[in-house]
Design a protein around this motif. Structure first.
Motif, PDB file in Angstrom:
ATOM      1  N   PHE A   1      -3.259   4.985   1.098  1.00  0.00           N
ATOM      2  CA  PHE A   1      -4.034   3.879   1.655  1.00  0.00           C
ATOM      3  C   PHE A   1      -3.719   3.679   3.132  1.00  0.00           C
ATOM      4  O   PHE A   1      -4.614   3.409   3.933  1.00  0.00           O
ATOM      5  CB  PHE A   1      -3.765   2.583   0.905  1.00  0.00           C
TER       6      PHE A   1
ATOM      7  N   ARG B   1      -6.519   3.560   5.928  1.00  0.00           N
ATOM      8  CA  ARG B   1      -6.724   2.404   6.791  1.00  0.00           C
ATOM      9  C   ARG B   1      -6.700   2.806   8.268  1.00  0.00           C
ATOM     10  O   ARG B   1      -7.524   2.355   9.065  1.00  0.00           O
ATOM     11  CB  ARG B   1      -5.630   1.351   6.522  1.00  0.00           C
TER      12      ARG B   1
ATOM     13  N   PRO C   1       0.815  -1.206   0.000  1.00  0.00           N
ATOM     14  CA  PRO C   1       0.000   0.000   0.000  1.00  0.00           C
ATOM     15  C   PRO C   1       0.852   1.260   0.000  1.00  0.00           C
ATOM     16  O   PRO C   1       1.939   1.274   0.561  1.00  0.00           O
ATOM     17  CB  PRO C   1      -0.792  -0.115   1.305  1.00  0.00           C
TER      18      PRO C   1
ATOM     19  N   VAL D   1      -7.013   2.877  -2.689  1.00  0.00           N
ATOM     20  CA  VAL D   1      -7.568   1.716  -1.985  1.00  0.00           C
ATOM     21  C   VAL D   1      -7.707   0.537  -2.940  1.00  0.00           C
ATOM     22  O   VAL D   1      -7.401  -0.610  -2.584  1.00  0.00           O
ATOM     23  CB  VAL D   1      -8.921   2.068  -1.341  1.00  0.00           C
TER      24      VAL D   1
END
Length: 304
Positions: A203, A207, A199, A238
């Motif tokens: 992201f 998260r 990621p 994402v």
């Protein structure tokens, strides 16, 4: 709440109804430092202070279990993992897990208090990568190196005579860092073998924000505004990291928490809905059924 897999939700529920969460106990550590290293025992601190008699609970710290015999079946967030000798289970803060009551746990347990390692090391080792599987299977060379590093960590942990506390703690942090980098390398390889993309920062921030706010915020646009991204940028990041839309990522986290509470508490369905962000019980039930194929009541009944 920090990145701890939903521990905040249970903390706001009634003391007799929520999933019991056990904190890290520094008094059980040598010198009261933020880690513990020792053999798996039926009542050791690695078990969260509950021993093996209480099957399901949460912990608010990291547990890494290094098995020297098996198989042992251990449940983490509705998945049962069969662990053998030479394999590792990594249970992260906030995850619901349950011990086997029929199989013997033999090996070494490492417990670690959140905040013991500096933030840069936490990020480098993926300590809050809840998307990674908890079961690790190092190859022979990796296992030998991990065992050597673990033995060194345990020696430093038990050495209470050659250094003052401040230096003892610093040495432990450095030794633990080296050890965790080895474990994290195995974890990253497992992710690569599963074709999991790494990621990006966008992201990672998303998260973290979801983990902090999923019980009250289900809106992709609200997360994008909070993080300072356009909705399109967030969708791209994402999807690249998970293959999912941001909405699907949020919904998956909400469903996991709802499942935890349905399976491991006696809370009424309506209160569980409120706990994961639904003011209306009917809307929660509809949402849950759309994502699982079962009503909340039916899912709960299947767990017993």
């Amino acid at each position: 709440m920090t990145e701890q897999g939903g521990a905040q939700t249970s903390a706001h529920l009634g003391t007799t109804e929520h999933i019991r969460t056990y904190p890290f106990d520094p008094s059980a550590s040598v010198f009261g430092v933020g880690i513990q290293v020792g053999p798996m025992g039926t009542d050791g601190p690695w078990a969260g202070g509950v021993g093996l008699s209480r099957r399901v609970h949460r912990i608010d710290f990291h547990v890494l279990l290094f098995f020297r015999s098996g198989p042992v079946r251990h449940m983490i967030d509705f998945t049962e993992y069969e662990v053998g000798a030479g394999e590792i289970l990594w249970i992260r803060p906030g995850q619901v897990h349950g011990f086997s009551t029929t199989e013997e746990y033999v090996g070494t347990a490492l417990t670690m208090q959140p905040g013991f390692l500096p933030r840069a090391i936490v990020e480098a080792t993926g300590m809050y990568r809840y998307d990674r599987p908890p079961l690790l299977r190092p190859d022979r060379a990796q296992l030998d190196a991990i065992e050597t590093s673990l033995a060194q960590l345990q020696r430093e942990y038990l050495d209470t005579t050659t250094l003052p506390l401040s230096l003892h703690t610093s040495v432990l942090r450095h030794t633990l860092t080296a050890f965790m980098l080895r474990v994290a390398h195995v974890s990253a390889q497992a992710a690569a073998d599963a074709c999991e993309p790494q990621p990006d920062t966008t992201f990672t921030r998303f998260r973290t924000a979801v983990e902090q706010s999923f019980t009250t915020n289900h809106s992709v646009s609200a997360y994008a505004d909070e993080l300072g991204y356009s909705r399109r940028t967030l969708v791209r990041a994402v999807r690249a990291a998970t293959g999912q839309t941001p909405k699907a990522f949020i919904d998956r986290r909400v469903i996991l928490e709802a499942k935890r509470l349905l399976a491991h508490t006696e809370l009424p369905v309506g209160r569980i809905g409120v706990a994961v962000g639904f003011s209306d019980s009917a809307n929660f039930s509809k949402f849950f059924q759309q994502h699982t194929g079962a009503t909340p009541a039916a899912f709960r009944a299947e767990q017993f």
